[in-house]
Design a protein around this motif. Structure first.
Motif, short mmCIF file in Angstrom:
data_model
loop_
_atom_site.label_atom_id
_atom_site.label_comp_id
_atom_site.label_asym_id
_atom_site.label_seq_id
_atom_site.Cartn_x
_atom_site.Cartn_y
_atom_site.Cartn_z
N ALA A 43 0.80 -1.23 0.00
CA ALA A 43 0.00 0.00 0.00
C ALA A 43 0.84 1.29 0.00
O ALA A 43 0.65 2.17 0.83
CB ALA A 43 -0.97 -0.02 1.17
N ASP A 44 1.75 1.36 -0.97
CA ASP A 44 2.53 2.60 -1.15
C ASP A 44 2.27 3.14 -2.55
O ASP A 44 3.10 3.80 -3.13
CB ASP A 44 4.03 2.32 -0.95
N TYR A 45 1.09 2.79 -3.12
CA TYR A 45 0.87 2.97 -4.54
C TYR A 45 -0.43 3.70 -4.86
O TYR A 45 -1.31 3.14 -5.53
CB TYR A 45 0.87 1.57 -5.19
N LEU A 102 -3.56 -8.20 -5.28
CA LEU A 102 -3.81 -7.08 -6.18
C LEU A 102 -2.88 -5.98 -5.70
O LEU A 102 -2.99 -5.53 -4.56
CB LEU A 102 -5.26 -6.57 -6.13
N ALA A 103 -1.96 -5.58 -6.56
CA ALA A 103 -0.97 -4.57 -6.15
C ALA A 103 -0.43 -3.84 -7.37
O ALA A 103 0.76 -3.59 -7.47
CB ALA A 103 0.16 -5.25 -5.38
N GLY A 104 -1.33 -3.54 -8.29
CA GLY A 104 -0.88 -2.94 -9.55
C GLY A 104 0.15 -3.84 -10.21
O GLY A 104 1.08 -3.37 -10.85
N MET A 105 -0.03 -5.16 -10.02
CA MET A 105 1.00 -6.10 -10.46
C MET A 105 0.85 -6.48 -11.92
O MET A 105 -0.23 -6.86 -12.37
CB MET A 105 1.00 -7.36 -9.59
N THR A 106 1.95 -6.38 -12.65
CA THR A 106 1.98 -6.71 -14.07
C THR A 106 2.25 -8.20 -14.24
O THR A 106 3.20 -8.71 -13.65
CB THR A 106 3.12 -5.90 -14.74
N PRO A 107 1.42 -8.89 -15.02
CA PRO A 107 1.70 -10.32 -15.24
C PRO A 107 2.89 -10.47 -16.18
O PRO A 107 2.84 -10.02 -17.32
CB PRO A 107 0.42 -10.84 -15.89
N GLU A 110 7.99 -14.45 -16.14
CA GLU A 110 8.75 -14.91 -14.98
C GLU A 110 7.82 -15.17 -13.79
O GLU A 110 7.90 -16.20 -13.13
CB GLU A 110 9.78 -13.83 -14.63
N ARG A 111 6.91 -14.26 -13.54
CA ARG A 111 5.97 -14.42 -12.43
C ARG A 111 4.99 -15.57 -12.67
O ARG A 111 4.57 -16.25 -11.74
CB ARG A 111 5.20 -13.11 -12.19
N ARG A 112 4.65 -15.76 -13.94
CA ARG A 112 3.71 -16.84 -14.30
C ARG A 112 4.26 -18.23 -13.97
O ARG A 112 3.52 -19.19 -13.90
CB ARG A 112 3.39 -16.80 -15.80
N ALA A 152 14.03 2.61 -8.62
CA ALA A 152 12.82 1.84 -8.93
C ALA A 152 12.53 0.93 -7.74
O ALA A 152 13.43 0.56 -6.99
CB ALA A 152 13.03 1.00 -10.19
N GLN A 153 11.26 0.61 -7.58
CA GLN A 153 10.89 -0.25 -6.46
C GLN A 153 11.44 -1.67 -6.68
O GLN A 153 11.37 -2.21 -7.78
CB GLN A 153 9.37 -0.30 -6.32
N ARG A 154 11.99 -2.23 -5.61
CA ARG A 154 12.61 -3.56 -5.69
C ARG A 154 11.60 -4.62 -6.14
O ARG A 154 10.48 -4.67 -5.64
CB ARG A 154 13.19 -3.95 -4.33
N THR A 156 10.17 -4.89 -9.05
CA THR A 156 9.15 -4.46 -10.02
C THR A 156 9.70 -4.50 -11.45
O THR A 156 10.91 -4.53 -11.67
CB THR A 156 8.67 -3.01 -9.74
N ILE A 157 8.77 -4.44 -12.40
CA ILE A 157 9.17 -4.44 -13.81
C ILE A 157 9.89 -3.14 -14.17
O ILE A 157 10.60 -3.08 -15.17
CB ILE A 157 7.96 -4.61 -14.75
N GLN A 158 9.70 -2.11 -13.34
CA GLN A 158 10.35 -0.83 -13.62
C GLN A 158 11.87 -0.94 -13.60
O GLN A 158 12.57 -0.19 -14.29
CB GLN A 158 9.87 0.24 -12.63
N VAL A 204 8.08 4.80 -12.35
CA VAL A 204 6.93 4.20 -11.66
C VAL A 204 5.70 4.40 -12.54
O VAL A 204 5.67 5.28 -13.41
CB VAL A 204 6.77 4.86 -10.26
N GLU A 205 4.66 3.57 -12.34
CA GLU A 205 3.43 3.71 -13.12
C GLU A 205 2.93 5.17 -13.07
O GLU A 205 2.90 5.79 -12.00
CB GLU A 205 2.35 2.75 -12.59
N LEU A 206 2.54 5.68 -14.24
CA LEU A 206 2.20 7.10 -14.38
C LEU A 206 1.15 7.62 -13.39
O LEU A 206 1.34 8.69 -12.80
CB LEU A 206 1.78 7.38 -15.83
#
Ligand code: ARG
Length: 274
Positions: A43-45, A102-107, A110-112, A152-154, A156-158, A204-206
């Motif tokens: 919850a920092d997003y 649910l955390a604004g997570m991009t599929p 690698e995660r799959r 970038a956040q640890r 993340t895809i960023q 980070v996400e816009l």
């Protein structure tokens, strides 16, 4: 006669024991039985998920939380929220300490390998936050960031986008531990590093970038963005929980069809941008 009765009893008992062991409940069944759905998030997003004061109490809100609440309702369960570092979320799913993320997570592929994703429910581009005082230096082109320290956040895809698209690190080198990107577990810590000059930009996400610059007047958005090639946010569940995955997907597509997700997002954006 008596002996036979005993034998039948014995067989029945054994069968029951075997069944109760082998018939381990699916997550879906467990959620239905316990009437609790445990959400893992970071919850920092804002506007996806963030902390706010509600009636004097620290509460986690945001459009991911609204979506999760609707999913819980469809499952007939109460929503319980566990807040953690982003890079701990997938492990929490795998170990079963949360039911859904649910955390604004991009599929990503690698995660799959470790979890299953729903369909995408929200898309956004990637934004760059810089100091206002650097507007001239870094504001106009991504090329100007090549020799800077980007945060970038640890996990993340960023991190990958910064390495490949800004730093020009080759695919082969992208996975190697790299000193060029500053990775921290929480976004507010990156914001502090940017304000104090330890790093020069954050990717980070816009929608999130827009929120942070609205609050921190010494920061601004660069004029360029990056497309999210991997395609937006999805919910994740533990691998192989087909029934739960189908149920979550069903709720998400109903929310999307009715325009509810867009309304949740608009309301969350409005609530944080005073
Ligand atoms: N979309 C990015 C990713 O999946 C970043 C998500 C960060 N989310 C958060 N709640 N801090 O890697």
């Amino acid at each position: 006669m008596k002996k036979n009765g005993l034998r039948i009893m014995c067989i029945l008992c054994c069968a029951a024991a075997v069944l109760s062991c082998a018939g381990k409940k699916s997550r879906y069944e467990a959620i239905q039985a316990e009437k609790k759905l445990v959400l893992g998030t970071c919850a920092d997003y804002p506007p996806y998920e963030f902390h706010t004061q509600k009636d004097g109490q620290d509460t986690i809100v945001g459009f991911d939380v609204e979506i999760a609440r609707a999913i819980a309702k469809d499952l007939g369960a109460e929503l319980i929220i566990r807040d953690m570092d982003f890079d701990g979320l997938l492990a929490a799913l795998v170990s079963g300490s949360v039911d859904m993320v649910l955390a604004g997570m991009t599929p990503t592929d690698e995660r799959r390998q470790n979890v299953d994703f729903t369909d995408i429910y929200y898309t956004a581009e990637q934004g760059i936050i810089i100091r206002k005082s650097d507007a001239e230096t870094y504001g106009a082109s991504a090329a100007s960031l090549k020799d800077t320290l980007i945060g970038a956040q640890r996990g993340t895809i960023q991190v990958g986008i910064a390495k490949k698209e800004i730093k020009g690190v080759s695919d082969a080198d992208a996975e190697k531990p790299h000193t060029q990107i500053k990775e921290l577990p929480k976004l507010p810590d990156l914001i502090m590093e940017l304000k104090s000059g330890k790093i020069d930009a954050i990717i980070v996400e816009l929608p999130v970038a827009e929120n942070y610059v609205a609050v921190h007047r010494d920061l601004m958005l660069a004029s360029y963005t990056f497309k999210d090639a991997e395609g937006g946010s999805a919910a994740a569940v533990k691998k192989g929980e087909a029934q739960l995955l189908a149920a979550v997907n069903k709720s998400i597509s109903a929310l999307q069809a009715s325009g509810q997700i867009n309304r949740f997002a608009a309301a969350a954006i409005e609530s944080v941008e005073q």
